[in-house]
Design an enzyme around this catalytic site. Structure first.
Site, PDB file in Angstrom:
ATOM      1  N   MET A   1      -0.769  -2.113  28.209  1.00 11.30           N
ATOM      2  CA  MET A   1      -1.415  -3.414  28.353  1.00 11.30           C
ATOM      3  C   MET A   1      -0.422  -4.545  28.119  1.00 11.30           C
ATOM      4  SD  MET A   1      -4.194  -4.783  29.344  1.00 11.30           S
ATOM      5  CE  MET A   1      -5.586  -3.669  29.141  1.00 11.30           C
TER       6      MET A   1
ATOM      7  N   LYS B   1      -9.182   1.234 -14.027  1.00  7.33           N
ATOM      8  CA  LYS B   1      -9.087   2.624 -14.481  1.00  7.33           C
ATOM      9  C   LYS B   1      -9.848   2.870 -15.786  1.00  7.33           C
ATOM     10  CE  LYS B   1      -5.859   6.441 -15.138  1.00  7.33           C
ATOM     11  NZ  LYS B   1      -4.447   6.896 -15.058  1.00  7.33           N
TER      12      LYS B   1
ATOM     13  N   GLN C   1       1.586  -1.337  -9.631  1.00  7.29           N
ATOM     14  CA  GLN C   1       0.611  -1.078  -8.578  1.00  7.29           C
ATOM     15  C   GLN C   1      -0.658  -1.923  -8.720  1.00  7.29           C
ATOM     16  OE1 GLN C   1       0.065   3.226  -8.190  1.00  7.29           O
ATOM     17  NE2 GLN C   1       1.760   3.289  -6.712  1.00  7.29           N
TER      18      GLN C   1
ATOM     19  N   GLU D   1      -3.847   5.910   3.977  1.00  5.43           N
ATOM     20  CA  GLU D   1      -5.124   5.268   3.635  1.00  5.43           C
ATOM     21  C   GLU D   1      -5.773   4.567   4.825  1.00  5.43           C
ATOM     22  OE1 GLU D   1      -2.739   5.459  -0.221  1.00  5.43           O
ATOM     23  OE2 GLU D   1      -2.340   4.937   1.884  1.00  5.43           O
TER      24      GLU D   1
END
Length: 574
Positions: A482, A163, A114, A51
């Site tokens: 770096m 949902k 979830q 994601e």
């Protein structure tokens, strides 16, 4: 009257809004929406492998195209995986709409499977957020989300969608809202004319003026007007990292970009200026160094669309709140037909600037010898020659990012795509994917390092499925360059966990995904490898270039100093 489910409303709205691509990853709370997208063919969904990559791809798409990027993720871990990309867009003022599935509304607050309060999690890193409370409000909420993302100071907007709001069994009237009204949100459309007049008077009387321009000029589509204004006045101009390309870098008046690793002449000019005209820049700490020592002899004109940014870090003598494009256009109309007050002193100012330029000419880095490792600067210069400076270039974060900004010369805006504010490793490759989708006939290059690339390398699978002839140029120094540089400078070269001692065989890895990989170890092999890399703009090619692991990025600001306090090499400083 058309009746649609909440999920179908979302799919239809995206079509009506003109959304071309949506980047996402499915999960239970978003499956009704995914089913609706499956049953249409106008909006193309790109299935990423993580994601975070969805947000970076949408971000890259937005930066290159100027249109909001769109992301779709599921609830809980799907939404939290997107947080880094949301923060990246927020810090750089990039328009993006993130649609997040959520558990059913009656389960919210019960720690359901979830479930995450993504509105609460992202509150500090979004421009605004919405939570859908009834399916019928979906069209209006989405219209507001895209409007908010793209207007004023752009930024990401999160839409939380339980949902049950998208259930296929419940249908409601759908009407695409062509206009949006938000009583509490009225972004300014022009600057205060009186303040602009004050600014112009200072500009015409200045003896040592410098334009300091940032990403707001690029996102505000003000580059053409800026170029006109700067050329009319004949003043020097610098840009921030995010403003690269806002003014043609090949033009004599452009001093390059400024700040921690900016050019010597741009930092010196800023420090000695008597007037700084800041447009679309926020005086970031990477630019100013120690604000108490920042440009001590300069008056400051500050133009920004976000009132909270004006005088936030450095006090402005003439603050102007307004869009860069309209303010610049007003400035142009006010300077037309007028002469600057001190042309002789401006000529002396240019003599001083040219002197600073000459001081460093030919001393930027030591070219590699035949028996030495390639210098990363040489790779970027060759890359610029091979593409005539016309490619879209994304970067990750670190030394390679700075080298790309320093040695690839951009004459157009929206061509240098990098994570400036957040400094996000893993940004470059998925951002390049998003750009390639919008500009399939252009050369799109991701300049990366082996540390950053490994954070999002699974997106090779996305390119395998959906195409995307991105060129990946890996400046391979087998370390977090770096981090190692700072350890050299500040920790007596104690390289605590900055060397990568177990790198994969990148050639075998890339070939396992079905793509071409080339390895370059000598400077003599670089040009032929680049020629092969760019032979087919639709082919993904990974160019693994072994570079000098001991090279540092210079100039570099001395911490807590002024803009003129710089390290120029491992043995020189101002």
């Amino acid at each position: 009257m058309e009746l649609l489910s909440g999920a179908d409303m979302i799919a239809r709205f995206l079509q009506d809004e003109g959304v071309e691509y949506i980047y996402g990853y499915p999960g239970g709370a978003a499956l009704h929406i995914y089913d609706a997208l499956f049953r249409q063919d106008k909006v193309k969904h790109i299935l990423v492998r993580h994601e975070q990559a969805a947000t970076h791809a949408a971000d890259g798409y937005a930066r290159a195209s100027g249109k909001p990027g769109t992301v779709l993720v599921t609830s809980g871990p799907g939404a939290t995986n997107a947080v880094t990309g949301i923060a990246t867009a927020y810090m750089d003022s990039i328009p993006m709409v993130v649609l997040c599935g959520q558990v059913m509304s009656h389960l919210i607050g019960d720690d359901a499977f979830q479930e995450t309060d993504i509105v609460g999690v992202t509150r500090p890193i979004v421009k605004h957020s919405f939570s859908i409370r009834h399916p019928s409000e979906i069209p209006e909420v989405l219209k507001k989300a895209y409007y908010l993302a793209a207007t004023g100071r752009p930024g990401p907007v999160v839409v939380d969608i339980p949902k049950d709001m998208t259930a296929p069994t419940e249908r409601y009237e759908y009407v695409y809202p062509k206009k949006v009204k938000m009583r509490s949100y009225n972004p300014v459309t022009r600057g205060h004319t009186g303040q602009i007049k004050k600014a112009v008077e200072l500009m015409l009387k200045a003896r040592r003026p410098v334009f300091y321009t940032g990403g707001g000029v690029v996102t505000g589509n003000a580059c053409e007007g800026l170029t006109d204004l700067v050329r009319r006045l004949g003043y020097p101009i610098t840009t921030t990292l995010m403003g690269i390309g806002a003014y043609p870098q090949s033009d004599r008046q452009c001093l390059g970009w400024l700040g921690m690793h900016g050019s010597y002449e741009s930092n010196m000019a800023m420090h000695h200026a008597d007037l700084i005209i800041a447009i679309g820049a926020r005086f970031d700490d990477r630019v100013t160094n120690n604000t108490s020592k920042f440009c001590p002899t300069a008056k400051i004109v500050h133009v920004d669309i976000d009132p909270s940014s004006v005088s936030k870090t450095v006090r402005a003598d003439v603050p102007i709140v307004g869009p860069a494009s309209s303010v610049i256009n007003e400035m142009i109309s006010m300077v037309q037909g007028r002469e600057i007050a001190h042309p002789e002193e401006l000529a002396e100012w240019w003599t001083q600037i040219d002197g600073w330029r000459e001081e460093r000419r030919g001393r930027l880095y030591e070219p590699s010898k035949p028996d030495e490792p390639i210098k990363p600067q040489e790779v970027i210069e060759a890359l610029c020659r091979s593409t005539r400076g016309e490619a879209y270039v994304t970067t990750d974060v670190g030394q390679h990012q700075m080298f790309a900004a320093q040695y690839y010369k951009f004459d157009k805006p929206n061509r240098f795509i990098t994570s400036g504010g957040l400094g996000t490793m893993g940004f470059g490759f998925p951002a390049a994917m998003g750009i390639k989708h919008n500009f399939p006939e252009e050369q799109v290059i991701c300049v990366t390092g082996e540390g950053s690339f490994q954070m999002m390398m699974q997106e090779l699978s996305t390119c395998k499925q959906f195409g995307g002839g991105v060129k990946i140029v890996n400046l391979n120094n087998a370390s977090l360059g770096m981090v190692r540089q700072w350890q050299d400078l500040n920790y007596k070269s104690r390289h605590a966990h900055s060397y990568m001692e177990s790198l994969p065989n990148f050639q075998q890895l890339i070939e396992a995904y079905g793509f071409t990989a080339l390895r370059v170890e000598t400077l003599a092999d670089l040009e032929p490898a680049l020629e092969r890399t760019f032979a087919d703009k639709h082919e993904l090619v990974f160019l693994d270039v072994l570079v000098d692991p001991h090279e540092h990025v210079y100039p570099m600001h001395v911490p807590l100093g002024s803009m003129r306090d710089m390290l120029l090499s491992k043995t020189e400083r101002t």
